[in-house]
Design a protein around this motif. Structure first.
Motif, short mmCIF file in Angstrom:
data_model
loop_
_atom_site.label_atom_id
_atom_site.label_comp_id
_atom_site.label_asym_id
_atom_site.label_seq_id
_atom_site.Cartn_x
_atom_site.Cartn_y
_atom_site.Cartn_z
N LEU A 290 -16.58 -49.64 27.79
CA LEU A 290 -17.71 -50.56 27.92
C LEU A 290 -17.76 -51.03 29.36
N PRO A 291 -18.95 -51.26 29.89
CA PRO A 291 -19.01 -51.82 31.24
C PRO A 291 -18.41 -53.23 31.24
N GLY A 292 -17.57 -53.47 32.21
CA GLY A 292 -16.92 -54.77 32.30
C GLY A 292 -15.63 -54.64 33.07
N GLY A 293 -14.86 -55.71 33.08
CA GLY A 293 -13.59 -55.64 33.78
C GLY A 293 -12.96 -57.00 33.95
N GLY A 294 -11.92 -57.01 34.75
CA GLY A 294 -11.10 -58.19 34.92
C GLY A 294 -11.79 -59.36 35.58
N LEU A 295 -11.39 -60.53 35.15
CA LEU A 295 -11.90 -61.76 35.74
C LEU A 295 -11.23 -62.00 37.08
N GLU A 296 -12.00 -62.52 38.02
CA GLU A 296 -11.43 -62.99 39.27
C GLU A 296 -10.91 -64.40 39.03
N HIS A 297 -9.95 -64.82 39.84
CA HIS A 297 -9.35 -66.14 39.66
C HIS A 297 -10.43 -67.22 39.65
N GLY A 298 -10.45 -68.03 38.60
CA GLY A 298 -11.42 -69.12 38.48
C GLY A 298 -12.78 -68.72 37.93
N GLU A 299 -12.98 -67.44 37.65
CA GLU A 299 -14.29 -66.95 37.19
C GLU A 299 -14.44 -67.13 35.68
N ASP A 300 -15.62 -67.53 35.27
CA ASP A 300 -15.94 -67.65 33.86
C ASP A 300 -16.18 -66.24 33.29
N PRO A 301 -15.71 -65.94 32.07
CA PRO A 301 -15.93 -64.61 31.49
C PRO A 301 -17.41 -64.22 31.43
N TYR A 302 -18.29 -65.17 31.15
CA TYR A 302 -19.73 -64.91 31.09
C TYR A 302 -20.23 -64.39 32.43
N ASP A 303 -19.84 -65.04 33.50
CA ASP A 303 -20.24 -64.61 34.84
C ASP A 303 -19.61 -63.27 35.20
N ALA A 304 -18.37 -63.09 34.78
CA ALA A 304 -17.66 -61.84 35.07
C ALA A 304 -18.34 -60.64 34.42
N VAL A 305 -18.79 -60.79 33.19
CA VAL A 305 -19.40 -59.63 32.52
C VAL A 305 -20.72 -59.27 33.18
N VAL A 306 -21.49 -60.25 33.59
CA VAL A 306 -22.76 -59.97 34.28
C VAL A 306 -22.47 -59.25 35.60
N ARG A 307 -21.49 -59.75 36.36
CA ARG A 307 -21.12 -59.12 37.63
C ARG A 307 -20.62 -57.70 37.42
N GLU A 308 -19.73 -57.52 36.46
CA GLU A 308 -19.13 -56.21 36.23
C GLU A 308 -20.15 -55.17 35.74
N VAL A 309 -21.06 -55.58 34.87
CA VAL A 309 -22.09 -54.63 34.42
C VAL A 309 -22.88 -54.14 35.62
N PHE A 310 -23.24 -55.05 36.51
CA PHE A 310 -24.00 -54.64 37.69
C PHE A 310 -23.17 -53.72 38.59
N GLU A 311 -21.92 -54.08 38.86
CA GLU A 311 -21.06 -53.27 39.73
C GLU A 311 -20.87 -51.86 39.19
N GLU A 312 -20.70 -51.73 37.88
CA GLU A 312 -20.38 -50.42 37.30
C GLU A 312 -21.59 -49.58 36.93
N THR A 313 -22.74 -50.23 36.70
CA THR A 313 -23.89 -49.46 36.20
C THR A 313 -25.15 -49.60 37.04
N GLY A 314 -25.23 -50.62 37.88
CA GLY A 314 -26.45 -50.88 38.64
C GLY A 314 -27.49 -51.69 37.88
N TYR A 315 -27.20 -52.03 36.63
CA TYR A 315 -28.14 -52.81 35.82
C TYR A 315 -27.83 -54.30 35.89
N HIS A 316 -28.87 -55.09 35.92
CA HIS A 316 -28.73 -56.53 35.75
C HIS A 316 -28.76 -56.78 34.24
N ALA A 317 -27.79 -57.52 33.75
CA ALA A 317 -27.68 -57.76 32.31
C ALA A 317 -27.82 -59.24 32.01
N ALA A 318 -28.38 -59.52 30.85
CA ALA A 318 -28.42 -60.87 30.30
C ALA A 318 -27.56 -60.88 29.04
N VAL A 319 -26.72 -61.88 28.94
CA VAL A 319 -25.83 -62.00 27.78
C VAL A 319 -26.61 -62.61 26.62
#
Length: 150
Positions: free
Chosen positions: A36-65
């Protein structure tokens, strides 16, 4: 031998559209595997923000949770280049949808491709968290735990 204790917290997205799921190809230690697109949290990062960031980094898509599906925890030994780890993985699993962007591959990251697959044609070379997350997505258990995996 001293065993290394390692905790990894990551956030992943189940993105399903018109009977297809978005997956990334992870360059794992043994061979490439679809995840699944996603990945590790950066220190202090909220999981919600991390998944949005990771989806974009890995796929080029902007995602809404859309929803929190659940949390998968996996604990056990892992051999990393001859070092024995007591490895605990916590995966926060969200349902999300694409709101923009275009399919793009990550460069110099942990993945090298992204692609859409029919839900009944997921490649055999995928990690078990894909199955876990799809069970959560399909069954929506109130406790956020996939019954087949407990």
């Amino acid at each position: 031998m001293t065993q290394i204790r390692k905790l990894r917290v990551a956030a992943y997205a189940v993105v399903v559209d018109e009977g297809r799921i978005l997956l990334s190809r992870w360059l794992g230690p043994d061979r490439p595997m679809w995840i699944l697109p996603g990945g590790g949290l950066e220190h202090g990062e909220d999981p919600y923000d991390a998944v949005v960031r990771e989806v974009f980094e890995e796929t080029g898509y902007h995602a809404a949770v859309d929803a929190l599906l659940g949390i998968q925890t996996v604990h056990g030994p892992l051999d990393r280049d001859g070092e024995e780890w007591d490895y605990h993985r916590i995966r926060v699993l969200y349902e999300a949808h694409v709101v923009g962007g275009e399919l793009t591959f990550e460069v110099d990251g942990s993945t090298d491709q992204a692609a859409w697959f029919a839900l009944d044609e997921i490649p055999e070379e995928h990690v078990e968290s894909v199955d876990y997350a799809l069970e959560l997505w399909r069954k929506r258990p109130a406790d956020g735990r996939a019954p087949s995996f407990t």
